[in-house]
Design a protein around this motif. Structure first.
Motif, PDB file in Angstrom:
ATOM      1  N   LYS A   1      -7.049  93.265 -29.127  1.00  0.00           N
ATOM      2  CA  LYS A   1      -7.040  91.804 -29.000  1.00  0.00           C
ATOM      3  C   LYS A   1      -5.887  91.340 -28.112  1.00  0.00           C
ATOM      4  CE  LYS A   1      -5.518  88.745 -32.088  1.00  0.00           C
ATOM      5  NZ  LYS A   1      -5.294  88.146 -33.413  1.00  0.00           N
TER       6      LYS A   1
ATOM      7  N   THR B   1     -16.983  85.505 -22.588  1.00  0.00           N
ATOM      8  CA  THR B   1     -16.004  84.753 -23.397  1.00  0.00           C
ATOM      9  C   THR B   1     -14.828  84.355 -22.514  1.00  0.00           C
ATOM     10  OG1 THR B   1     -14.542  86.568 -24.025  1.00  0.00           O
ATOM     11  CG2 THR B   1     -16.557  86.296 -25.328  1.00  0.00           C
TER      12      THR B   1
ATOM     13  N   VAL C   1     -13.258  92.587 -31.658  1.00  0.00           N
ATOM     14  CA  VAL C   1     -12.490  93.822 -31.482  1.00  0.00           C
ATOM     15  C   VAL C   1     -12.798  94.872 -32.544  1.00  0.00           C
ATOM     16  CG1 VAL C   1     -10.575  92.820 -30.194  1.00  0.00           C
ATOM     17  CG2 VAL C   1     -10.466  92.915 -32.705  1.00  0.00           C
TER      18      VAL C   1
ATOM     19  N   LYS D   1     -12.688  84.363 -31.541  1.00  0.00           N
ATOM     20  CA  LYS D   1     -13.835  85.214 -31.213  1.00  0.00           C
ATOM     21  C   LYS D   1     -13.427  86.681 -31.175  1.00  0.00           C
ATOM     22  CE  LYS D   1     -16.748  82.167 -28.455  1.00  0.00           C
ATOM     23  NZ  LYS D   1     -17.099  81.815 -27.081  1.00  0.00           N
ATOM     24  N   LEU D   2     -12.284  86.922 -30.525  1.00  0.00           N
ATOM     25  CA  LEU D   2     -11.836  88.310 -30.362  1.00  0.00           C
ATOM     26  C   LEU D   2     -11.618  88.978 -31.713  1.00  0.00           C
ATOM     27  CD1 LEU D   2      -9.341  88.167 -27.361  1.00  0.00           C
ATOM     28  CD2 LEU D   2     -11.672  89.061 -27.398  1.00  0.00           C
TER      29      LEU D   2
ATOM     30  N   VAL E   1     -17.014  91.182 -24.762  1.00  0.00           N
ATOM     31  CA  VAL E   1     -16.066  90.162 -24.275  1.00  0.00           C
ATOM     32  C   VAL E   1     -16.611  89.423 -23.051  1.00  0.00           C
ATOM     33  CG1 VAL E   1     -14.013  91.287 -25.167  1.00  0.00           C
ATOM     34  CG2 VAL E   1     -14.732  91.764 -22.823  1.00  0.00           C
TER      35      VAL E   1
ATOM     36  N   ILE F   1      -6.526  92.277 -24.390  1.00  0.00           N
ATOM     37  CA  ILE F   1      -7.580  91.470 -23.764  1.00  0.00           C
ATOM     38  C   ILE F   1      -7.042  90.076 -23.444  1.00  0.00           C
ATOM     39  CG2 ILE F   1      -9.834  90.347 -24.148  1.00  0.00           C
ATOM     40  CD1 ILE F   1     -10.491  92.846 -25.979  1.00  0.00           C
TER      41      ILE F   1
ATOM     42  N   GLU G   1      -9.062  83.623 -29.142  1.00  0.00           N
ATOM     43  CA  GLU G   1      -8.512  84.476 -30.187  1.00  0.00           C
ATOM     44  C   GLU G   1      -9.454  84.637 -31.377  1.00  0.00           C
ATOM     45  OE1 GLU G   1      -4.585  83.451 -31.432  1.00  0.00           O
ATOM     46  OE2 GLU G   1      -4.518  85.119 -32.844  1.00  0.00           O
TER      47      GLU G   1
ATOM     48  N   ALA H   1     -11.851  84.953 -23.850  1.00  0.00           N
ATOM     49  CA  ALA H   1     -10.855  85.678 -24.645  1.00  0.00           C
ATOM     50  C   ALA H   1     -10.244  84.775 -25.709  1.00  0.00           C
ATOM     51  CB  ALA H   1      -9.763  86.271 -23.746  1.00  0.00           C
TER      52      ALA H   1
END
Lengths: 798, 287
Positions: free
Chosen positions: B274, B234, B245, B240-241, B231, B277, B238, B236
């Motif tokens: 997710k 980034t 995750v 990408k997460l 992470v 984070i 969504e 955070a």
């Protein structure tokens, strides 16, 4: 009839015992202590199915404080049944107080009576038992397998031996009309299988009993019991002693939901030990023992329904496989009731029910709020929703067009208990519920939070009923439904009621007090209800089947009317007029239109009693001739988290048709409580047993969870709707309420979930885990096949 | 529940007195700090209890660069602390969902650590917030990290003669945020899975540091180191997460029990990772 014509009914009144409860003064059964009292503990089987090969109690006797130790060798050789709700001849007698052949983990092997609970527990550890372990069948499916071990070798139905083949205890097959023709004529036929779970009653107060030998050789029994006469029959039968040797005391109960219809033998064992030792004996189940002695029957319910293309129900066949647990506490009645209740959900000319009740090596099960009806509702109200969609008819409309109406025949406890519907608030409930939940706006609006598209909302509903008591037009040979009440006036103007109906915590006795006050014209607080006992109170059946007000209230009204007539005649003598010229209001008697020239009721009673005019008293007895359905409609709105499967009920409408409202507080309490219990049934409640060993996996409140207040919708988001109806057969127009309010809740939640995410879980409970798996399944299919929303729904249902 | 072999109950007034009892008692003695977990079962091996609720270990105090939370501090006391709410939000959030109010009034943060249940809600935030645990003996004060304190389900390194005295958590500078998330069957249940996340962001609002710990999905709470690394850099986002995750699965090893299947725990661990984070990040950027 509008509620406001009454002086007492329809108001918010404190329960008569509320202050005692709130201040901790009220003595529940478990609080009772007597000099020289012994404590009973029961040695329980660690095996689901075994034979006691040998048992040695000699070391247990040596424990300091131990007075008596008993095993199967010591108890009466009388096959017993415990509930005495039904006519004894139809019930199954299949147990002894202690068993040589143990049939579930927690079954009764031996019992100890000792001067302290600690000594009794210590003694249990010293009993040496050698078991021959037998193969066990933990589920109905396993118990039905041809090679399953036989769980019972002997049982009687009434006094007739039953030939047991395999583990099927009883079967049913009843047809009304021509089902084959009905299905042949149908344009659309739907067939589904639904399963229900095994929640525990989970009531606050654990089963407790104290049996106290009396100087006259009889026994006083104080017990958490839903009926003192049933309790007396229960102990008298299993111990082989005359009923008159027992005096069973009525106690206030801290909730029961069916758990205190005599489950788990503890009352009988303590009575037996008290007679053996000549000392008071107290027993109280632990919470684990509660989990090992009662719960709602899990069922497999197959429904097949045929409709015309316009939505008219033409034929319905319900097939029920009932897991009754290791003993038939409630006989095969739950099978008959689940199947039988499906007959009265909707109007249908061609009906068939089939079923089998099966023994398994799990704790014996009993009634739990609804007595088979939550299972019936789960099946029928899920099915109706699917049928509505397939037929292209609004689900509320499909239900409305198939409703039973006033004048229609109603099967109150299956086909043996027949009555005629005389009041119905169904249309009011459907109309108001639909409006309050926002049905039309919300049915197609699923994304409440645009930034959280994974949370989907949906609305759903289910409707139904429960019977009010078990009365039938003609006397039936299935279930006991007969109540009595004695009412007398005291010289201070108070009325004193002596009856036997149990108050499970719902306020039944307060409701009886309200009826007396309303009928005679007394103040509510001028009515005293004796707790009393079976020595002094005339007969009543146990409080079950939502009959505490409807059934047991009828003789209360009748006795009050008779006492009122006496008071009017006496007052007339005092006023020198005719009885028709006087009236009673707020405990005062006066001539019509002359309230200022009143005589206190107390003076009338004193005058009558002191002048030798007689007794202002009456005993009334009523066999109710009907069991009117109290109709219910539940609407809910849910939020489903499609990432976790979590469900939150965010809005709810509970609508009841309970006839005249006797005490508004109590009615609303039942509505919200019923919603809570139904939501728990829908979403999380189940007791789990190892499929091989039968060991309980969650026999505690740490493992078995019920929903909490935080899991409920915000109080502002719960609407309570009470239909404006009057039941002509009821006490002052009242019907039952306690069980109906739970019955349709689970399918209402299921239908709302379906509306939200297009997923249906046919086996209860709809855990977040099951839901997530199903949601993922659907999503995967959507991804793979890029199917349309419509196609997905069909796939799910397959 | 009754402790069937319990013979003695000590309730000393000072830490020294408590330590001396611990050292001198010959039989099996156990410390309680609230007792809401311990007293739920019968511990037949226990002969004596040492209650540490009178030692003055219920405090939340600012020190130089860190906060000190006494081990006998109740969840209710934590919830009443603005300091914790402002700076150590994951702890506050976890305290707010532990059981119900009556339990939160009695149960303590130190008690949760002592019980060392893998689902203990107080534990993941201590990993995520880089806490240090202070253990007191008659002769010394030892400091250990949570990673070294827990050794298995219901197991930790505390030996006889040792008392968990306090928890120290460093203040962060710059922009940071933390969050705690929990999945359970109802509002009072133990966690089916839980997680705590701490993130710091740089001037470009990119995550520059992250600490993530998951509970109820392994024999002890576990750090998701790979995810922490992934992470960083980034914002955070969504999408990408969603991918990133999946890395939690490398560190968790859930079991199936009455509360949940292992499979469900795998699935929801990703979801709450997710969620936590994103929430921690939103708090860091002041959203």
């Amino acid at each position: 009839m509008p509620v406001n014509k009454y002086d007492v009914l329809g108001k918010r009144l404190d329960k008569i015992e509320a202050r005692q409860k709130a201040t901790g003064k009220l003595k529940f059964t478990g609080d009772l202590k007597f000099p020289g009292m012994l404590h009973c503990k029961i040695l329980r089987s660690p095996h689901a199915h075994a034979i006691v090969k040998s048992i040695d109690t000699s070391e247990a006797f040596k424990v300091d404080g131990v007075v008596d130790v008993i095993t199967y060798e010591d108890v009466p050789k009388i096959l017993s049944m415990h509930q005495f709700l039904h006519v004894p001849e139809v019930m199954y007698y299949d147990s002894y107080l202690l068993e040589k052949h143990v049939r579930h983990v927690g079954d009764r092997v031996a019992a100890v009576a000792a001067t302290t609970e600690e000594a009794a527990k210590e003694a249990l550890k010293k009993i040496k038992v050698e078991y021959e372990i037998l193969p066990a069948a933990i589920t109905a499916e396993d118990a039905l397998k041809p090679d399953a071990a036989q769980i019972h070798e002997e049982a009687k139905r009434g006094d007739k031996p039953v030939e047991l083949k395999g583990n099927v205890l009883d079967t049913c097959d009843v047809t009304i009309g021509d089902v084959d023709k009905g299905f042949a004529d149908a344009d659309y036929v739907i067939e589904r299988t639904y399963r229900t779970s095994k929640p525990n009653n989970g009531q606050l107060e654990r089963t407790a009993v104290v049996c106290v030998p009396r100087d006259d050789g009889r026994l006083d029994v104080y017990a958490t019991s839903q009926g003192i006469h049933a309790m007396r029959m229960n102990i008298s039968h299993s111990l082989g002693i005359p009923a008159s040797k027992l005096n069973c005391h009525r106690m206030y109960l801290g909730g029961t939901f069916g758990a205190h219809i005599h489950t788990g033998f503890i009352e009988n064992i303590c009575a037996f030990l008290a007679l053996r030792t000549g000392r008071p004996v107290r027993g109280e189940k632990t919470r684990e023992e509660m989990f090992l002695s009662c719960g709602r029957h899990p069922m497999i319910v197959k429904v097949k329904a045929g409709f015309t293309k316009d939505g008219k129900l033409l034929a319905l066949h319900s097939d029920v496989t009932d897991d009754t647990g290791s003993y038939a506490f409630s006989g095969s009645s739950k099978m008959a009731l689940t199947a039988g209740f499906t007959l009265s959900m909707y109007k249908c000319p061609n009906l068939r029910i089939t079923g089998r009740s099966v023994y398994t090596n799990t704790p014996p099960l009993t009634a739990m709020r609804g007595a088979g009806n939550p299972q019936a509702h789960w099946a029928v109200e899920n099915m109706m929703e699917e049928a509505a969609e397939d037929l292209g008819i609004d689900p509320i409309e499909l239900r409305r067009m198939n409703l039973l109406q006033v004048g229609d025949r109603f099967f109150g406890q299956g086909p043996q208990v027949i009555s005629t519907i005389r009041s119905s608030g169904n249309d009011q409930l459907l109309e108001k519920g639909k409006k309050l939940i926002g049905w039309d706006e919300k049915r197609n609006n699923h994304i409440p939070y645009p930034d959280k598209p994974w949370i989907r909302r949906g609305v759903g509903m289910a409707r139904g009923f429960h019977t009010s008591g078990c009365g039938s037009e003609k006397p039936n040979a299935f279930i006991i439904d007969h109540s009595c009440a004695t009412l007398k006036m005291n010289e201070d103007g108070t009325a004193q009621l002596m009856n036997a109906a149990a108050d499970l915590g719902a306020g039944t006795l307060s409701a009886h007090a309200s009826l007396v006050a309303e009928v005679i014209g007394l103040k509510y607080e001028d009515v005293i209800v004796n707790l009393g006992d079976s020595d002094s109170a005339p007969f009543d059946g146990p409080t079950h089947a939502s009959r505490g007000l409807y059934g047991a209230g009828q003789p209360v009204v009748k006795a009050a009317e008779e006492v009122k007539q006496i008071l009017l005649e006496w007052a007339a003598r005092m006023f020198q007029c005719g009885p028709e010229d006087v009236e009673i209001k707020e405990s005062k008697v006066f001539k019509h239109n002359e309230p200022e020239n009143y005589i206190p009721v107390a003076d009338v009673v004193r005058k009558g009693h002191f002048s030798g005019w007689g007794a202002a008293a009456s005993t009334a007895s009523v066999r109710p001739k009907a069991c009117p359905p109290h109709f219910i409609a539940i609407f809910v709105e849910v939020e489903v988290n499609t990432l976790t499967g979590q469900v939150k009920v965010v809005n709810a409408v509970s609508g009841v048709d309970t006839g005249t409202v006797v005490n508004l507080n109590n009615v609303e309490g039942q509505m919200v409580g019923g919603l809570h219990m139904g939501m728990g049934y829908a979403l999380i409640e189940d007791t789990i047993f190892d499929r091989k060993t039968g060991e309980p996996k969650n026999a505690s409140f740490a493992g078995f969870h019920i929903l909490t207040v935080k899991d409920m919708p915000d109080p502002d988001n719960i609407d309570l709707v009470i239909a404006d109806t009057f039941e002509p057969t009821g006490p002052l127009g009242a019907k039952g309420i306690g069980e109906g309010v739970t019955n349709p809740v689970a399918p209402a939640v299921a239908n709302a979930i379906y509306n939200a995410v297009g997923v249906r879980i046919n086996d209860l409970p709809m855990t977040q885990e099951k839901l997530l798996a199903k949601i993922k399944e659907v999503e995967a299919k959507m991804d793979d096949l890029a199917m349309t929303q419509k196609n997905v729904k069909e796939t799910v249902r397959e | 529940m009754k402790q069937s072999n319990l013979r003695e109950y000590f309730r000393p007034k000072t830490l020294d007195e408590a330590l001396s009892i611990l050292n001198s008692y010959e039989g099996e003695i156990k410390i309680i700090a609230g007792g809401t977990d311990m007293l739920a079962d019968d511990h037949k091996e226990i002969e004596a209890l040492l209650d540490i609720d009178q030692l003055g270990l219920n405090y939340i105090e600012k020190a130089d660069g860190y906060i000190r939370i006494g081990s006998a501090t109740t969840y209710t006391e934590i919830l009443n602390s603005d300091e914790i709410y402002e700076n150590f939000r994951a702890i506050w959030d976890s305290a707010s969902v532990v059981a119900d109010k009556s339990i939160r009034n009695i149960a303590t943060i130190g008690g949760n650590l002592g019980s060392a249940v893998p689902s203990g809600d107080a534990i993941p935030p201590l990993y995520a917030l880089d806490a240090t645990l202070v253990i007191k003996t008659t002769t010394e004060e030892k400091k250990v990290k949570p990673e070294d304190f827990f050794t298995g389900p219901r197991k930790n390194i505390l030996k006889k003669g040792e008392i968990l005295k306090e928890i120290q958590i460093p203040y962060s500078d710059g922009a940071f945020g933390s969050d705690f998330e929990k999945i359970a069957r109802n509002s009072v249940d133990l966690a089916t899975a839980n997680i705590a996340v701490f993130v710091k962001i740089d001037e470009d609002k990119k995550i520059s540091d992250a600490r993530i710990a998951l509970g109820a999905v392994a024999p002890t709470v576990v750090r998701a180191d790979k995810l922490e690394k992934a992470v960083i850099g980034t914002k955070a986002e969504e999408e990408k997460l969603e991918e990133i995750v999946k890395a939690v699965e490398d560190v968790i090893s859930p079991i199936s029990d009455v509360r949940s299947s292992a499979d469900y725990r795998y699935k929801v661990s990703r979801v709450i990772a997710k969620r936590a984070i994103m929430k921690a990040y939103d708090r860091a950027i002041g959203k």
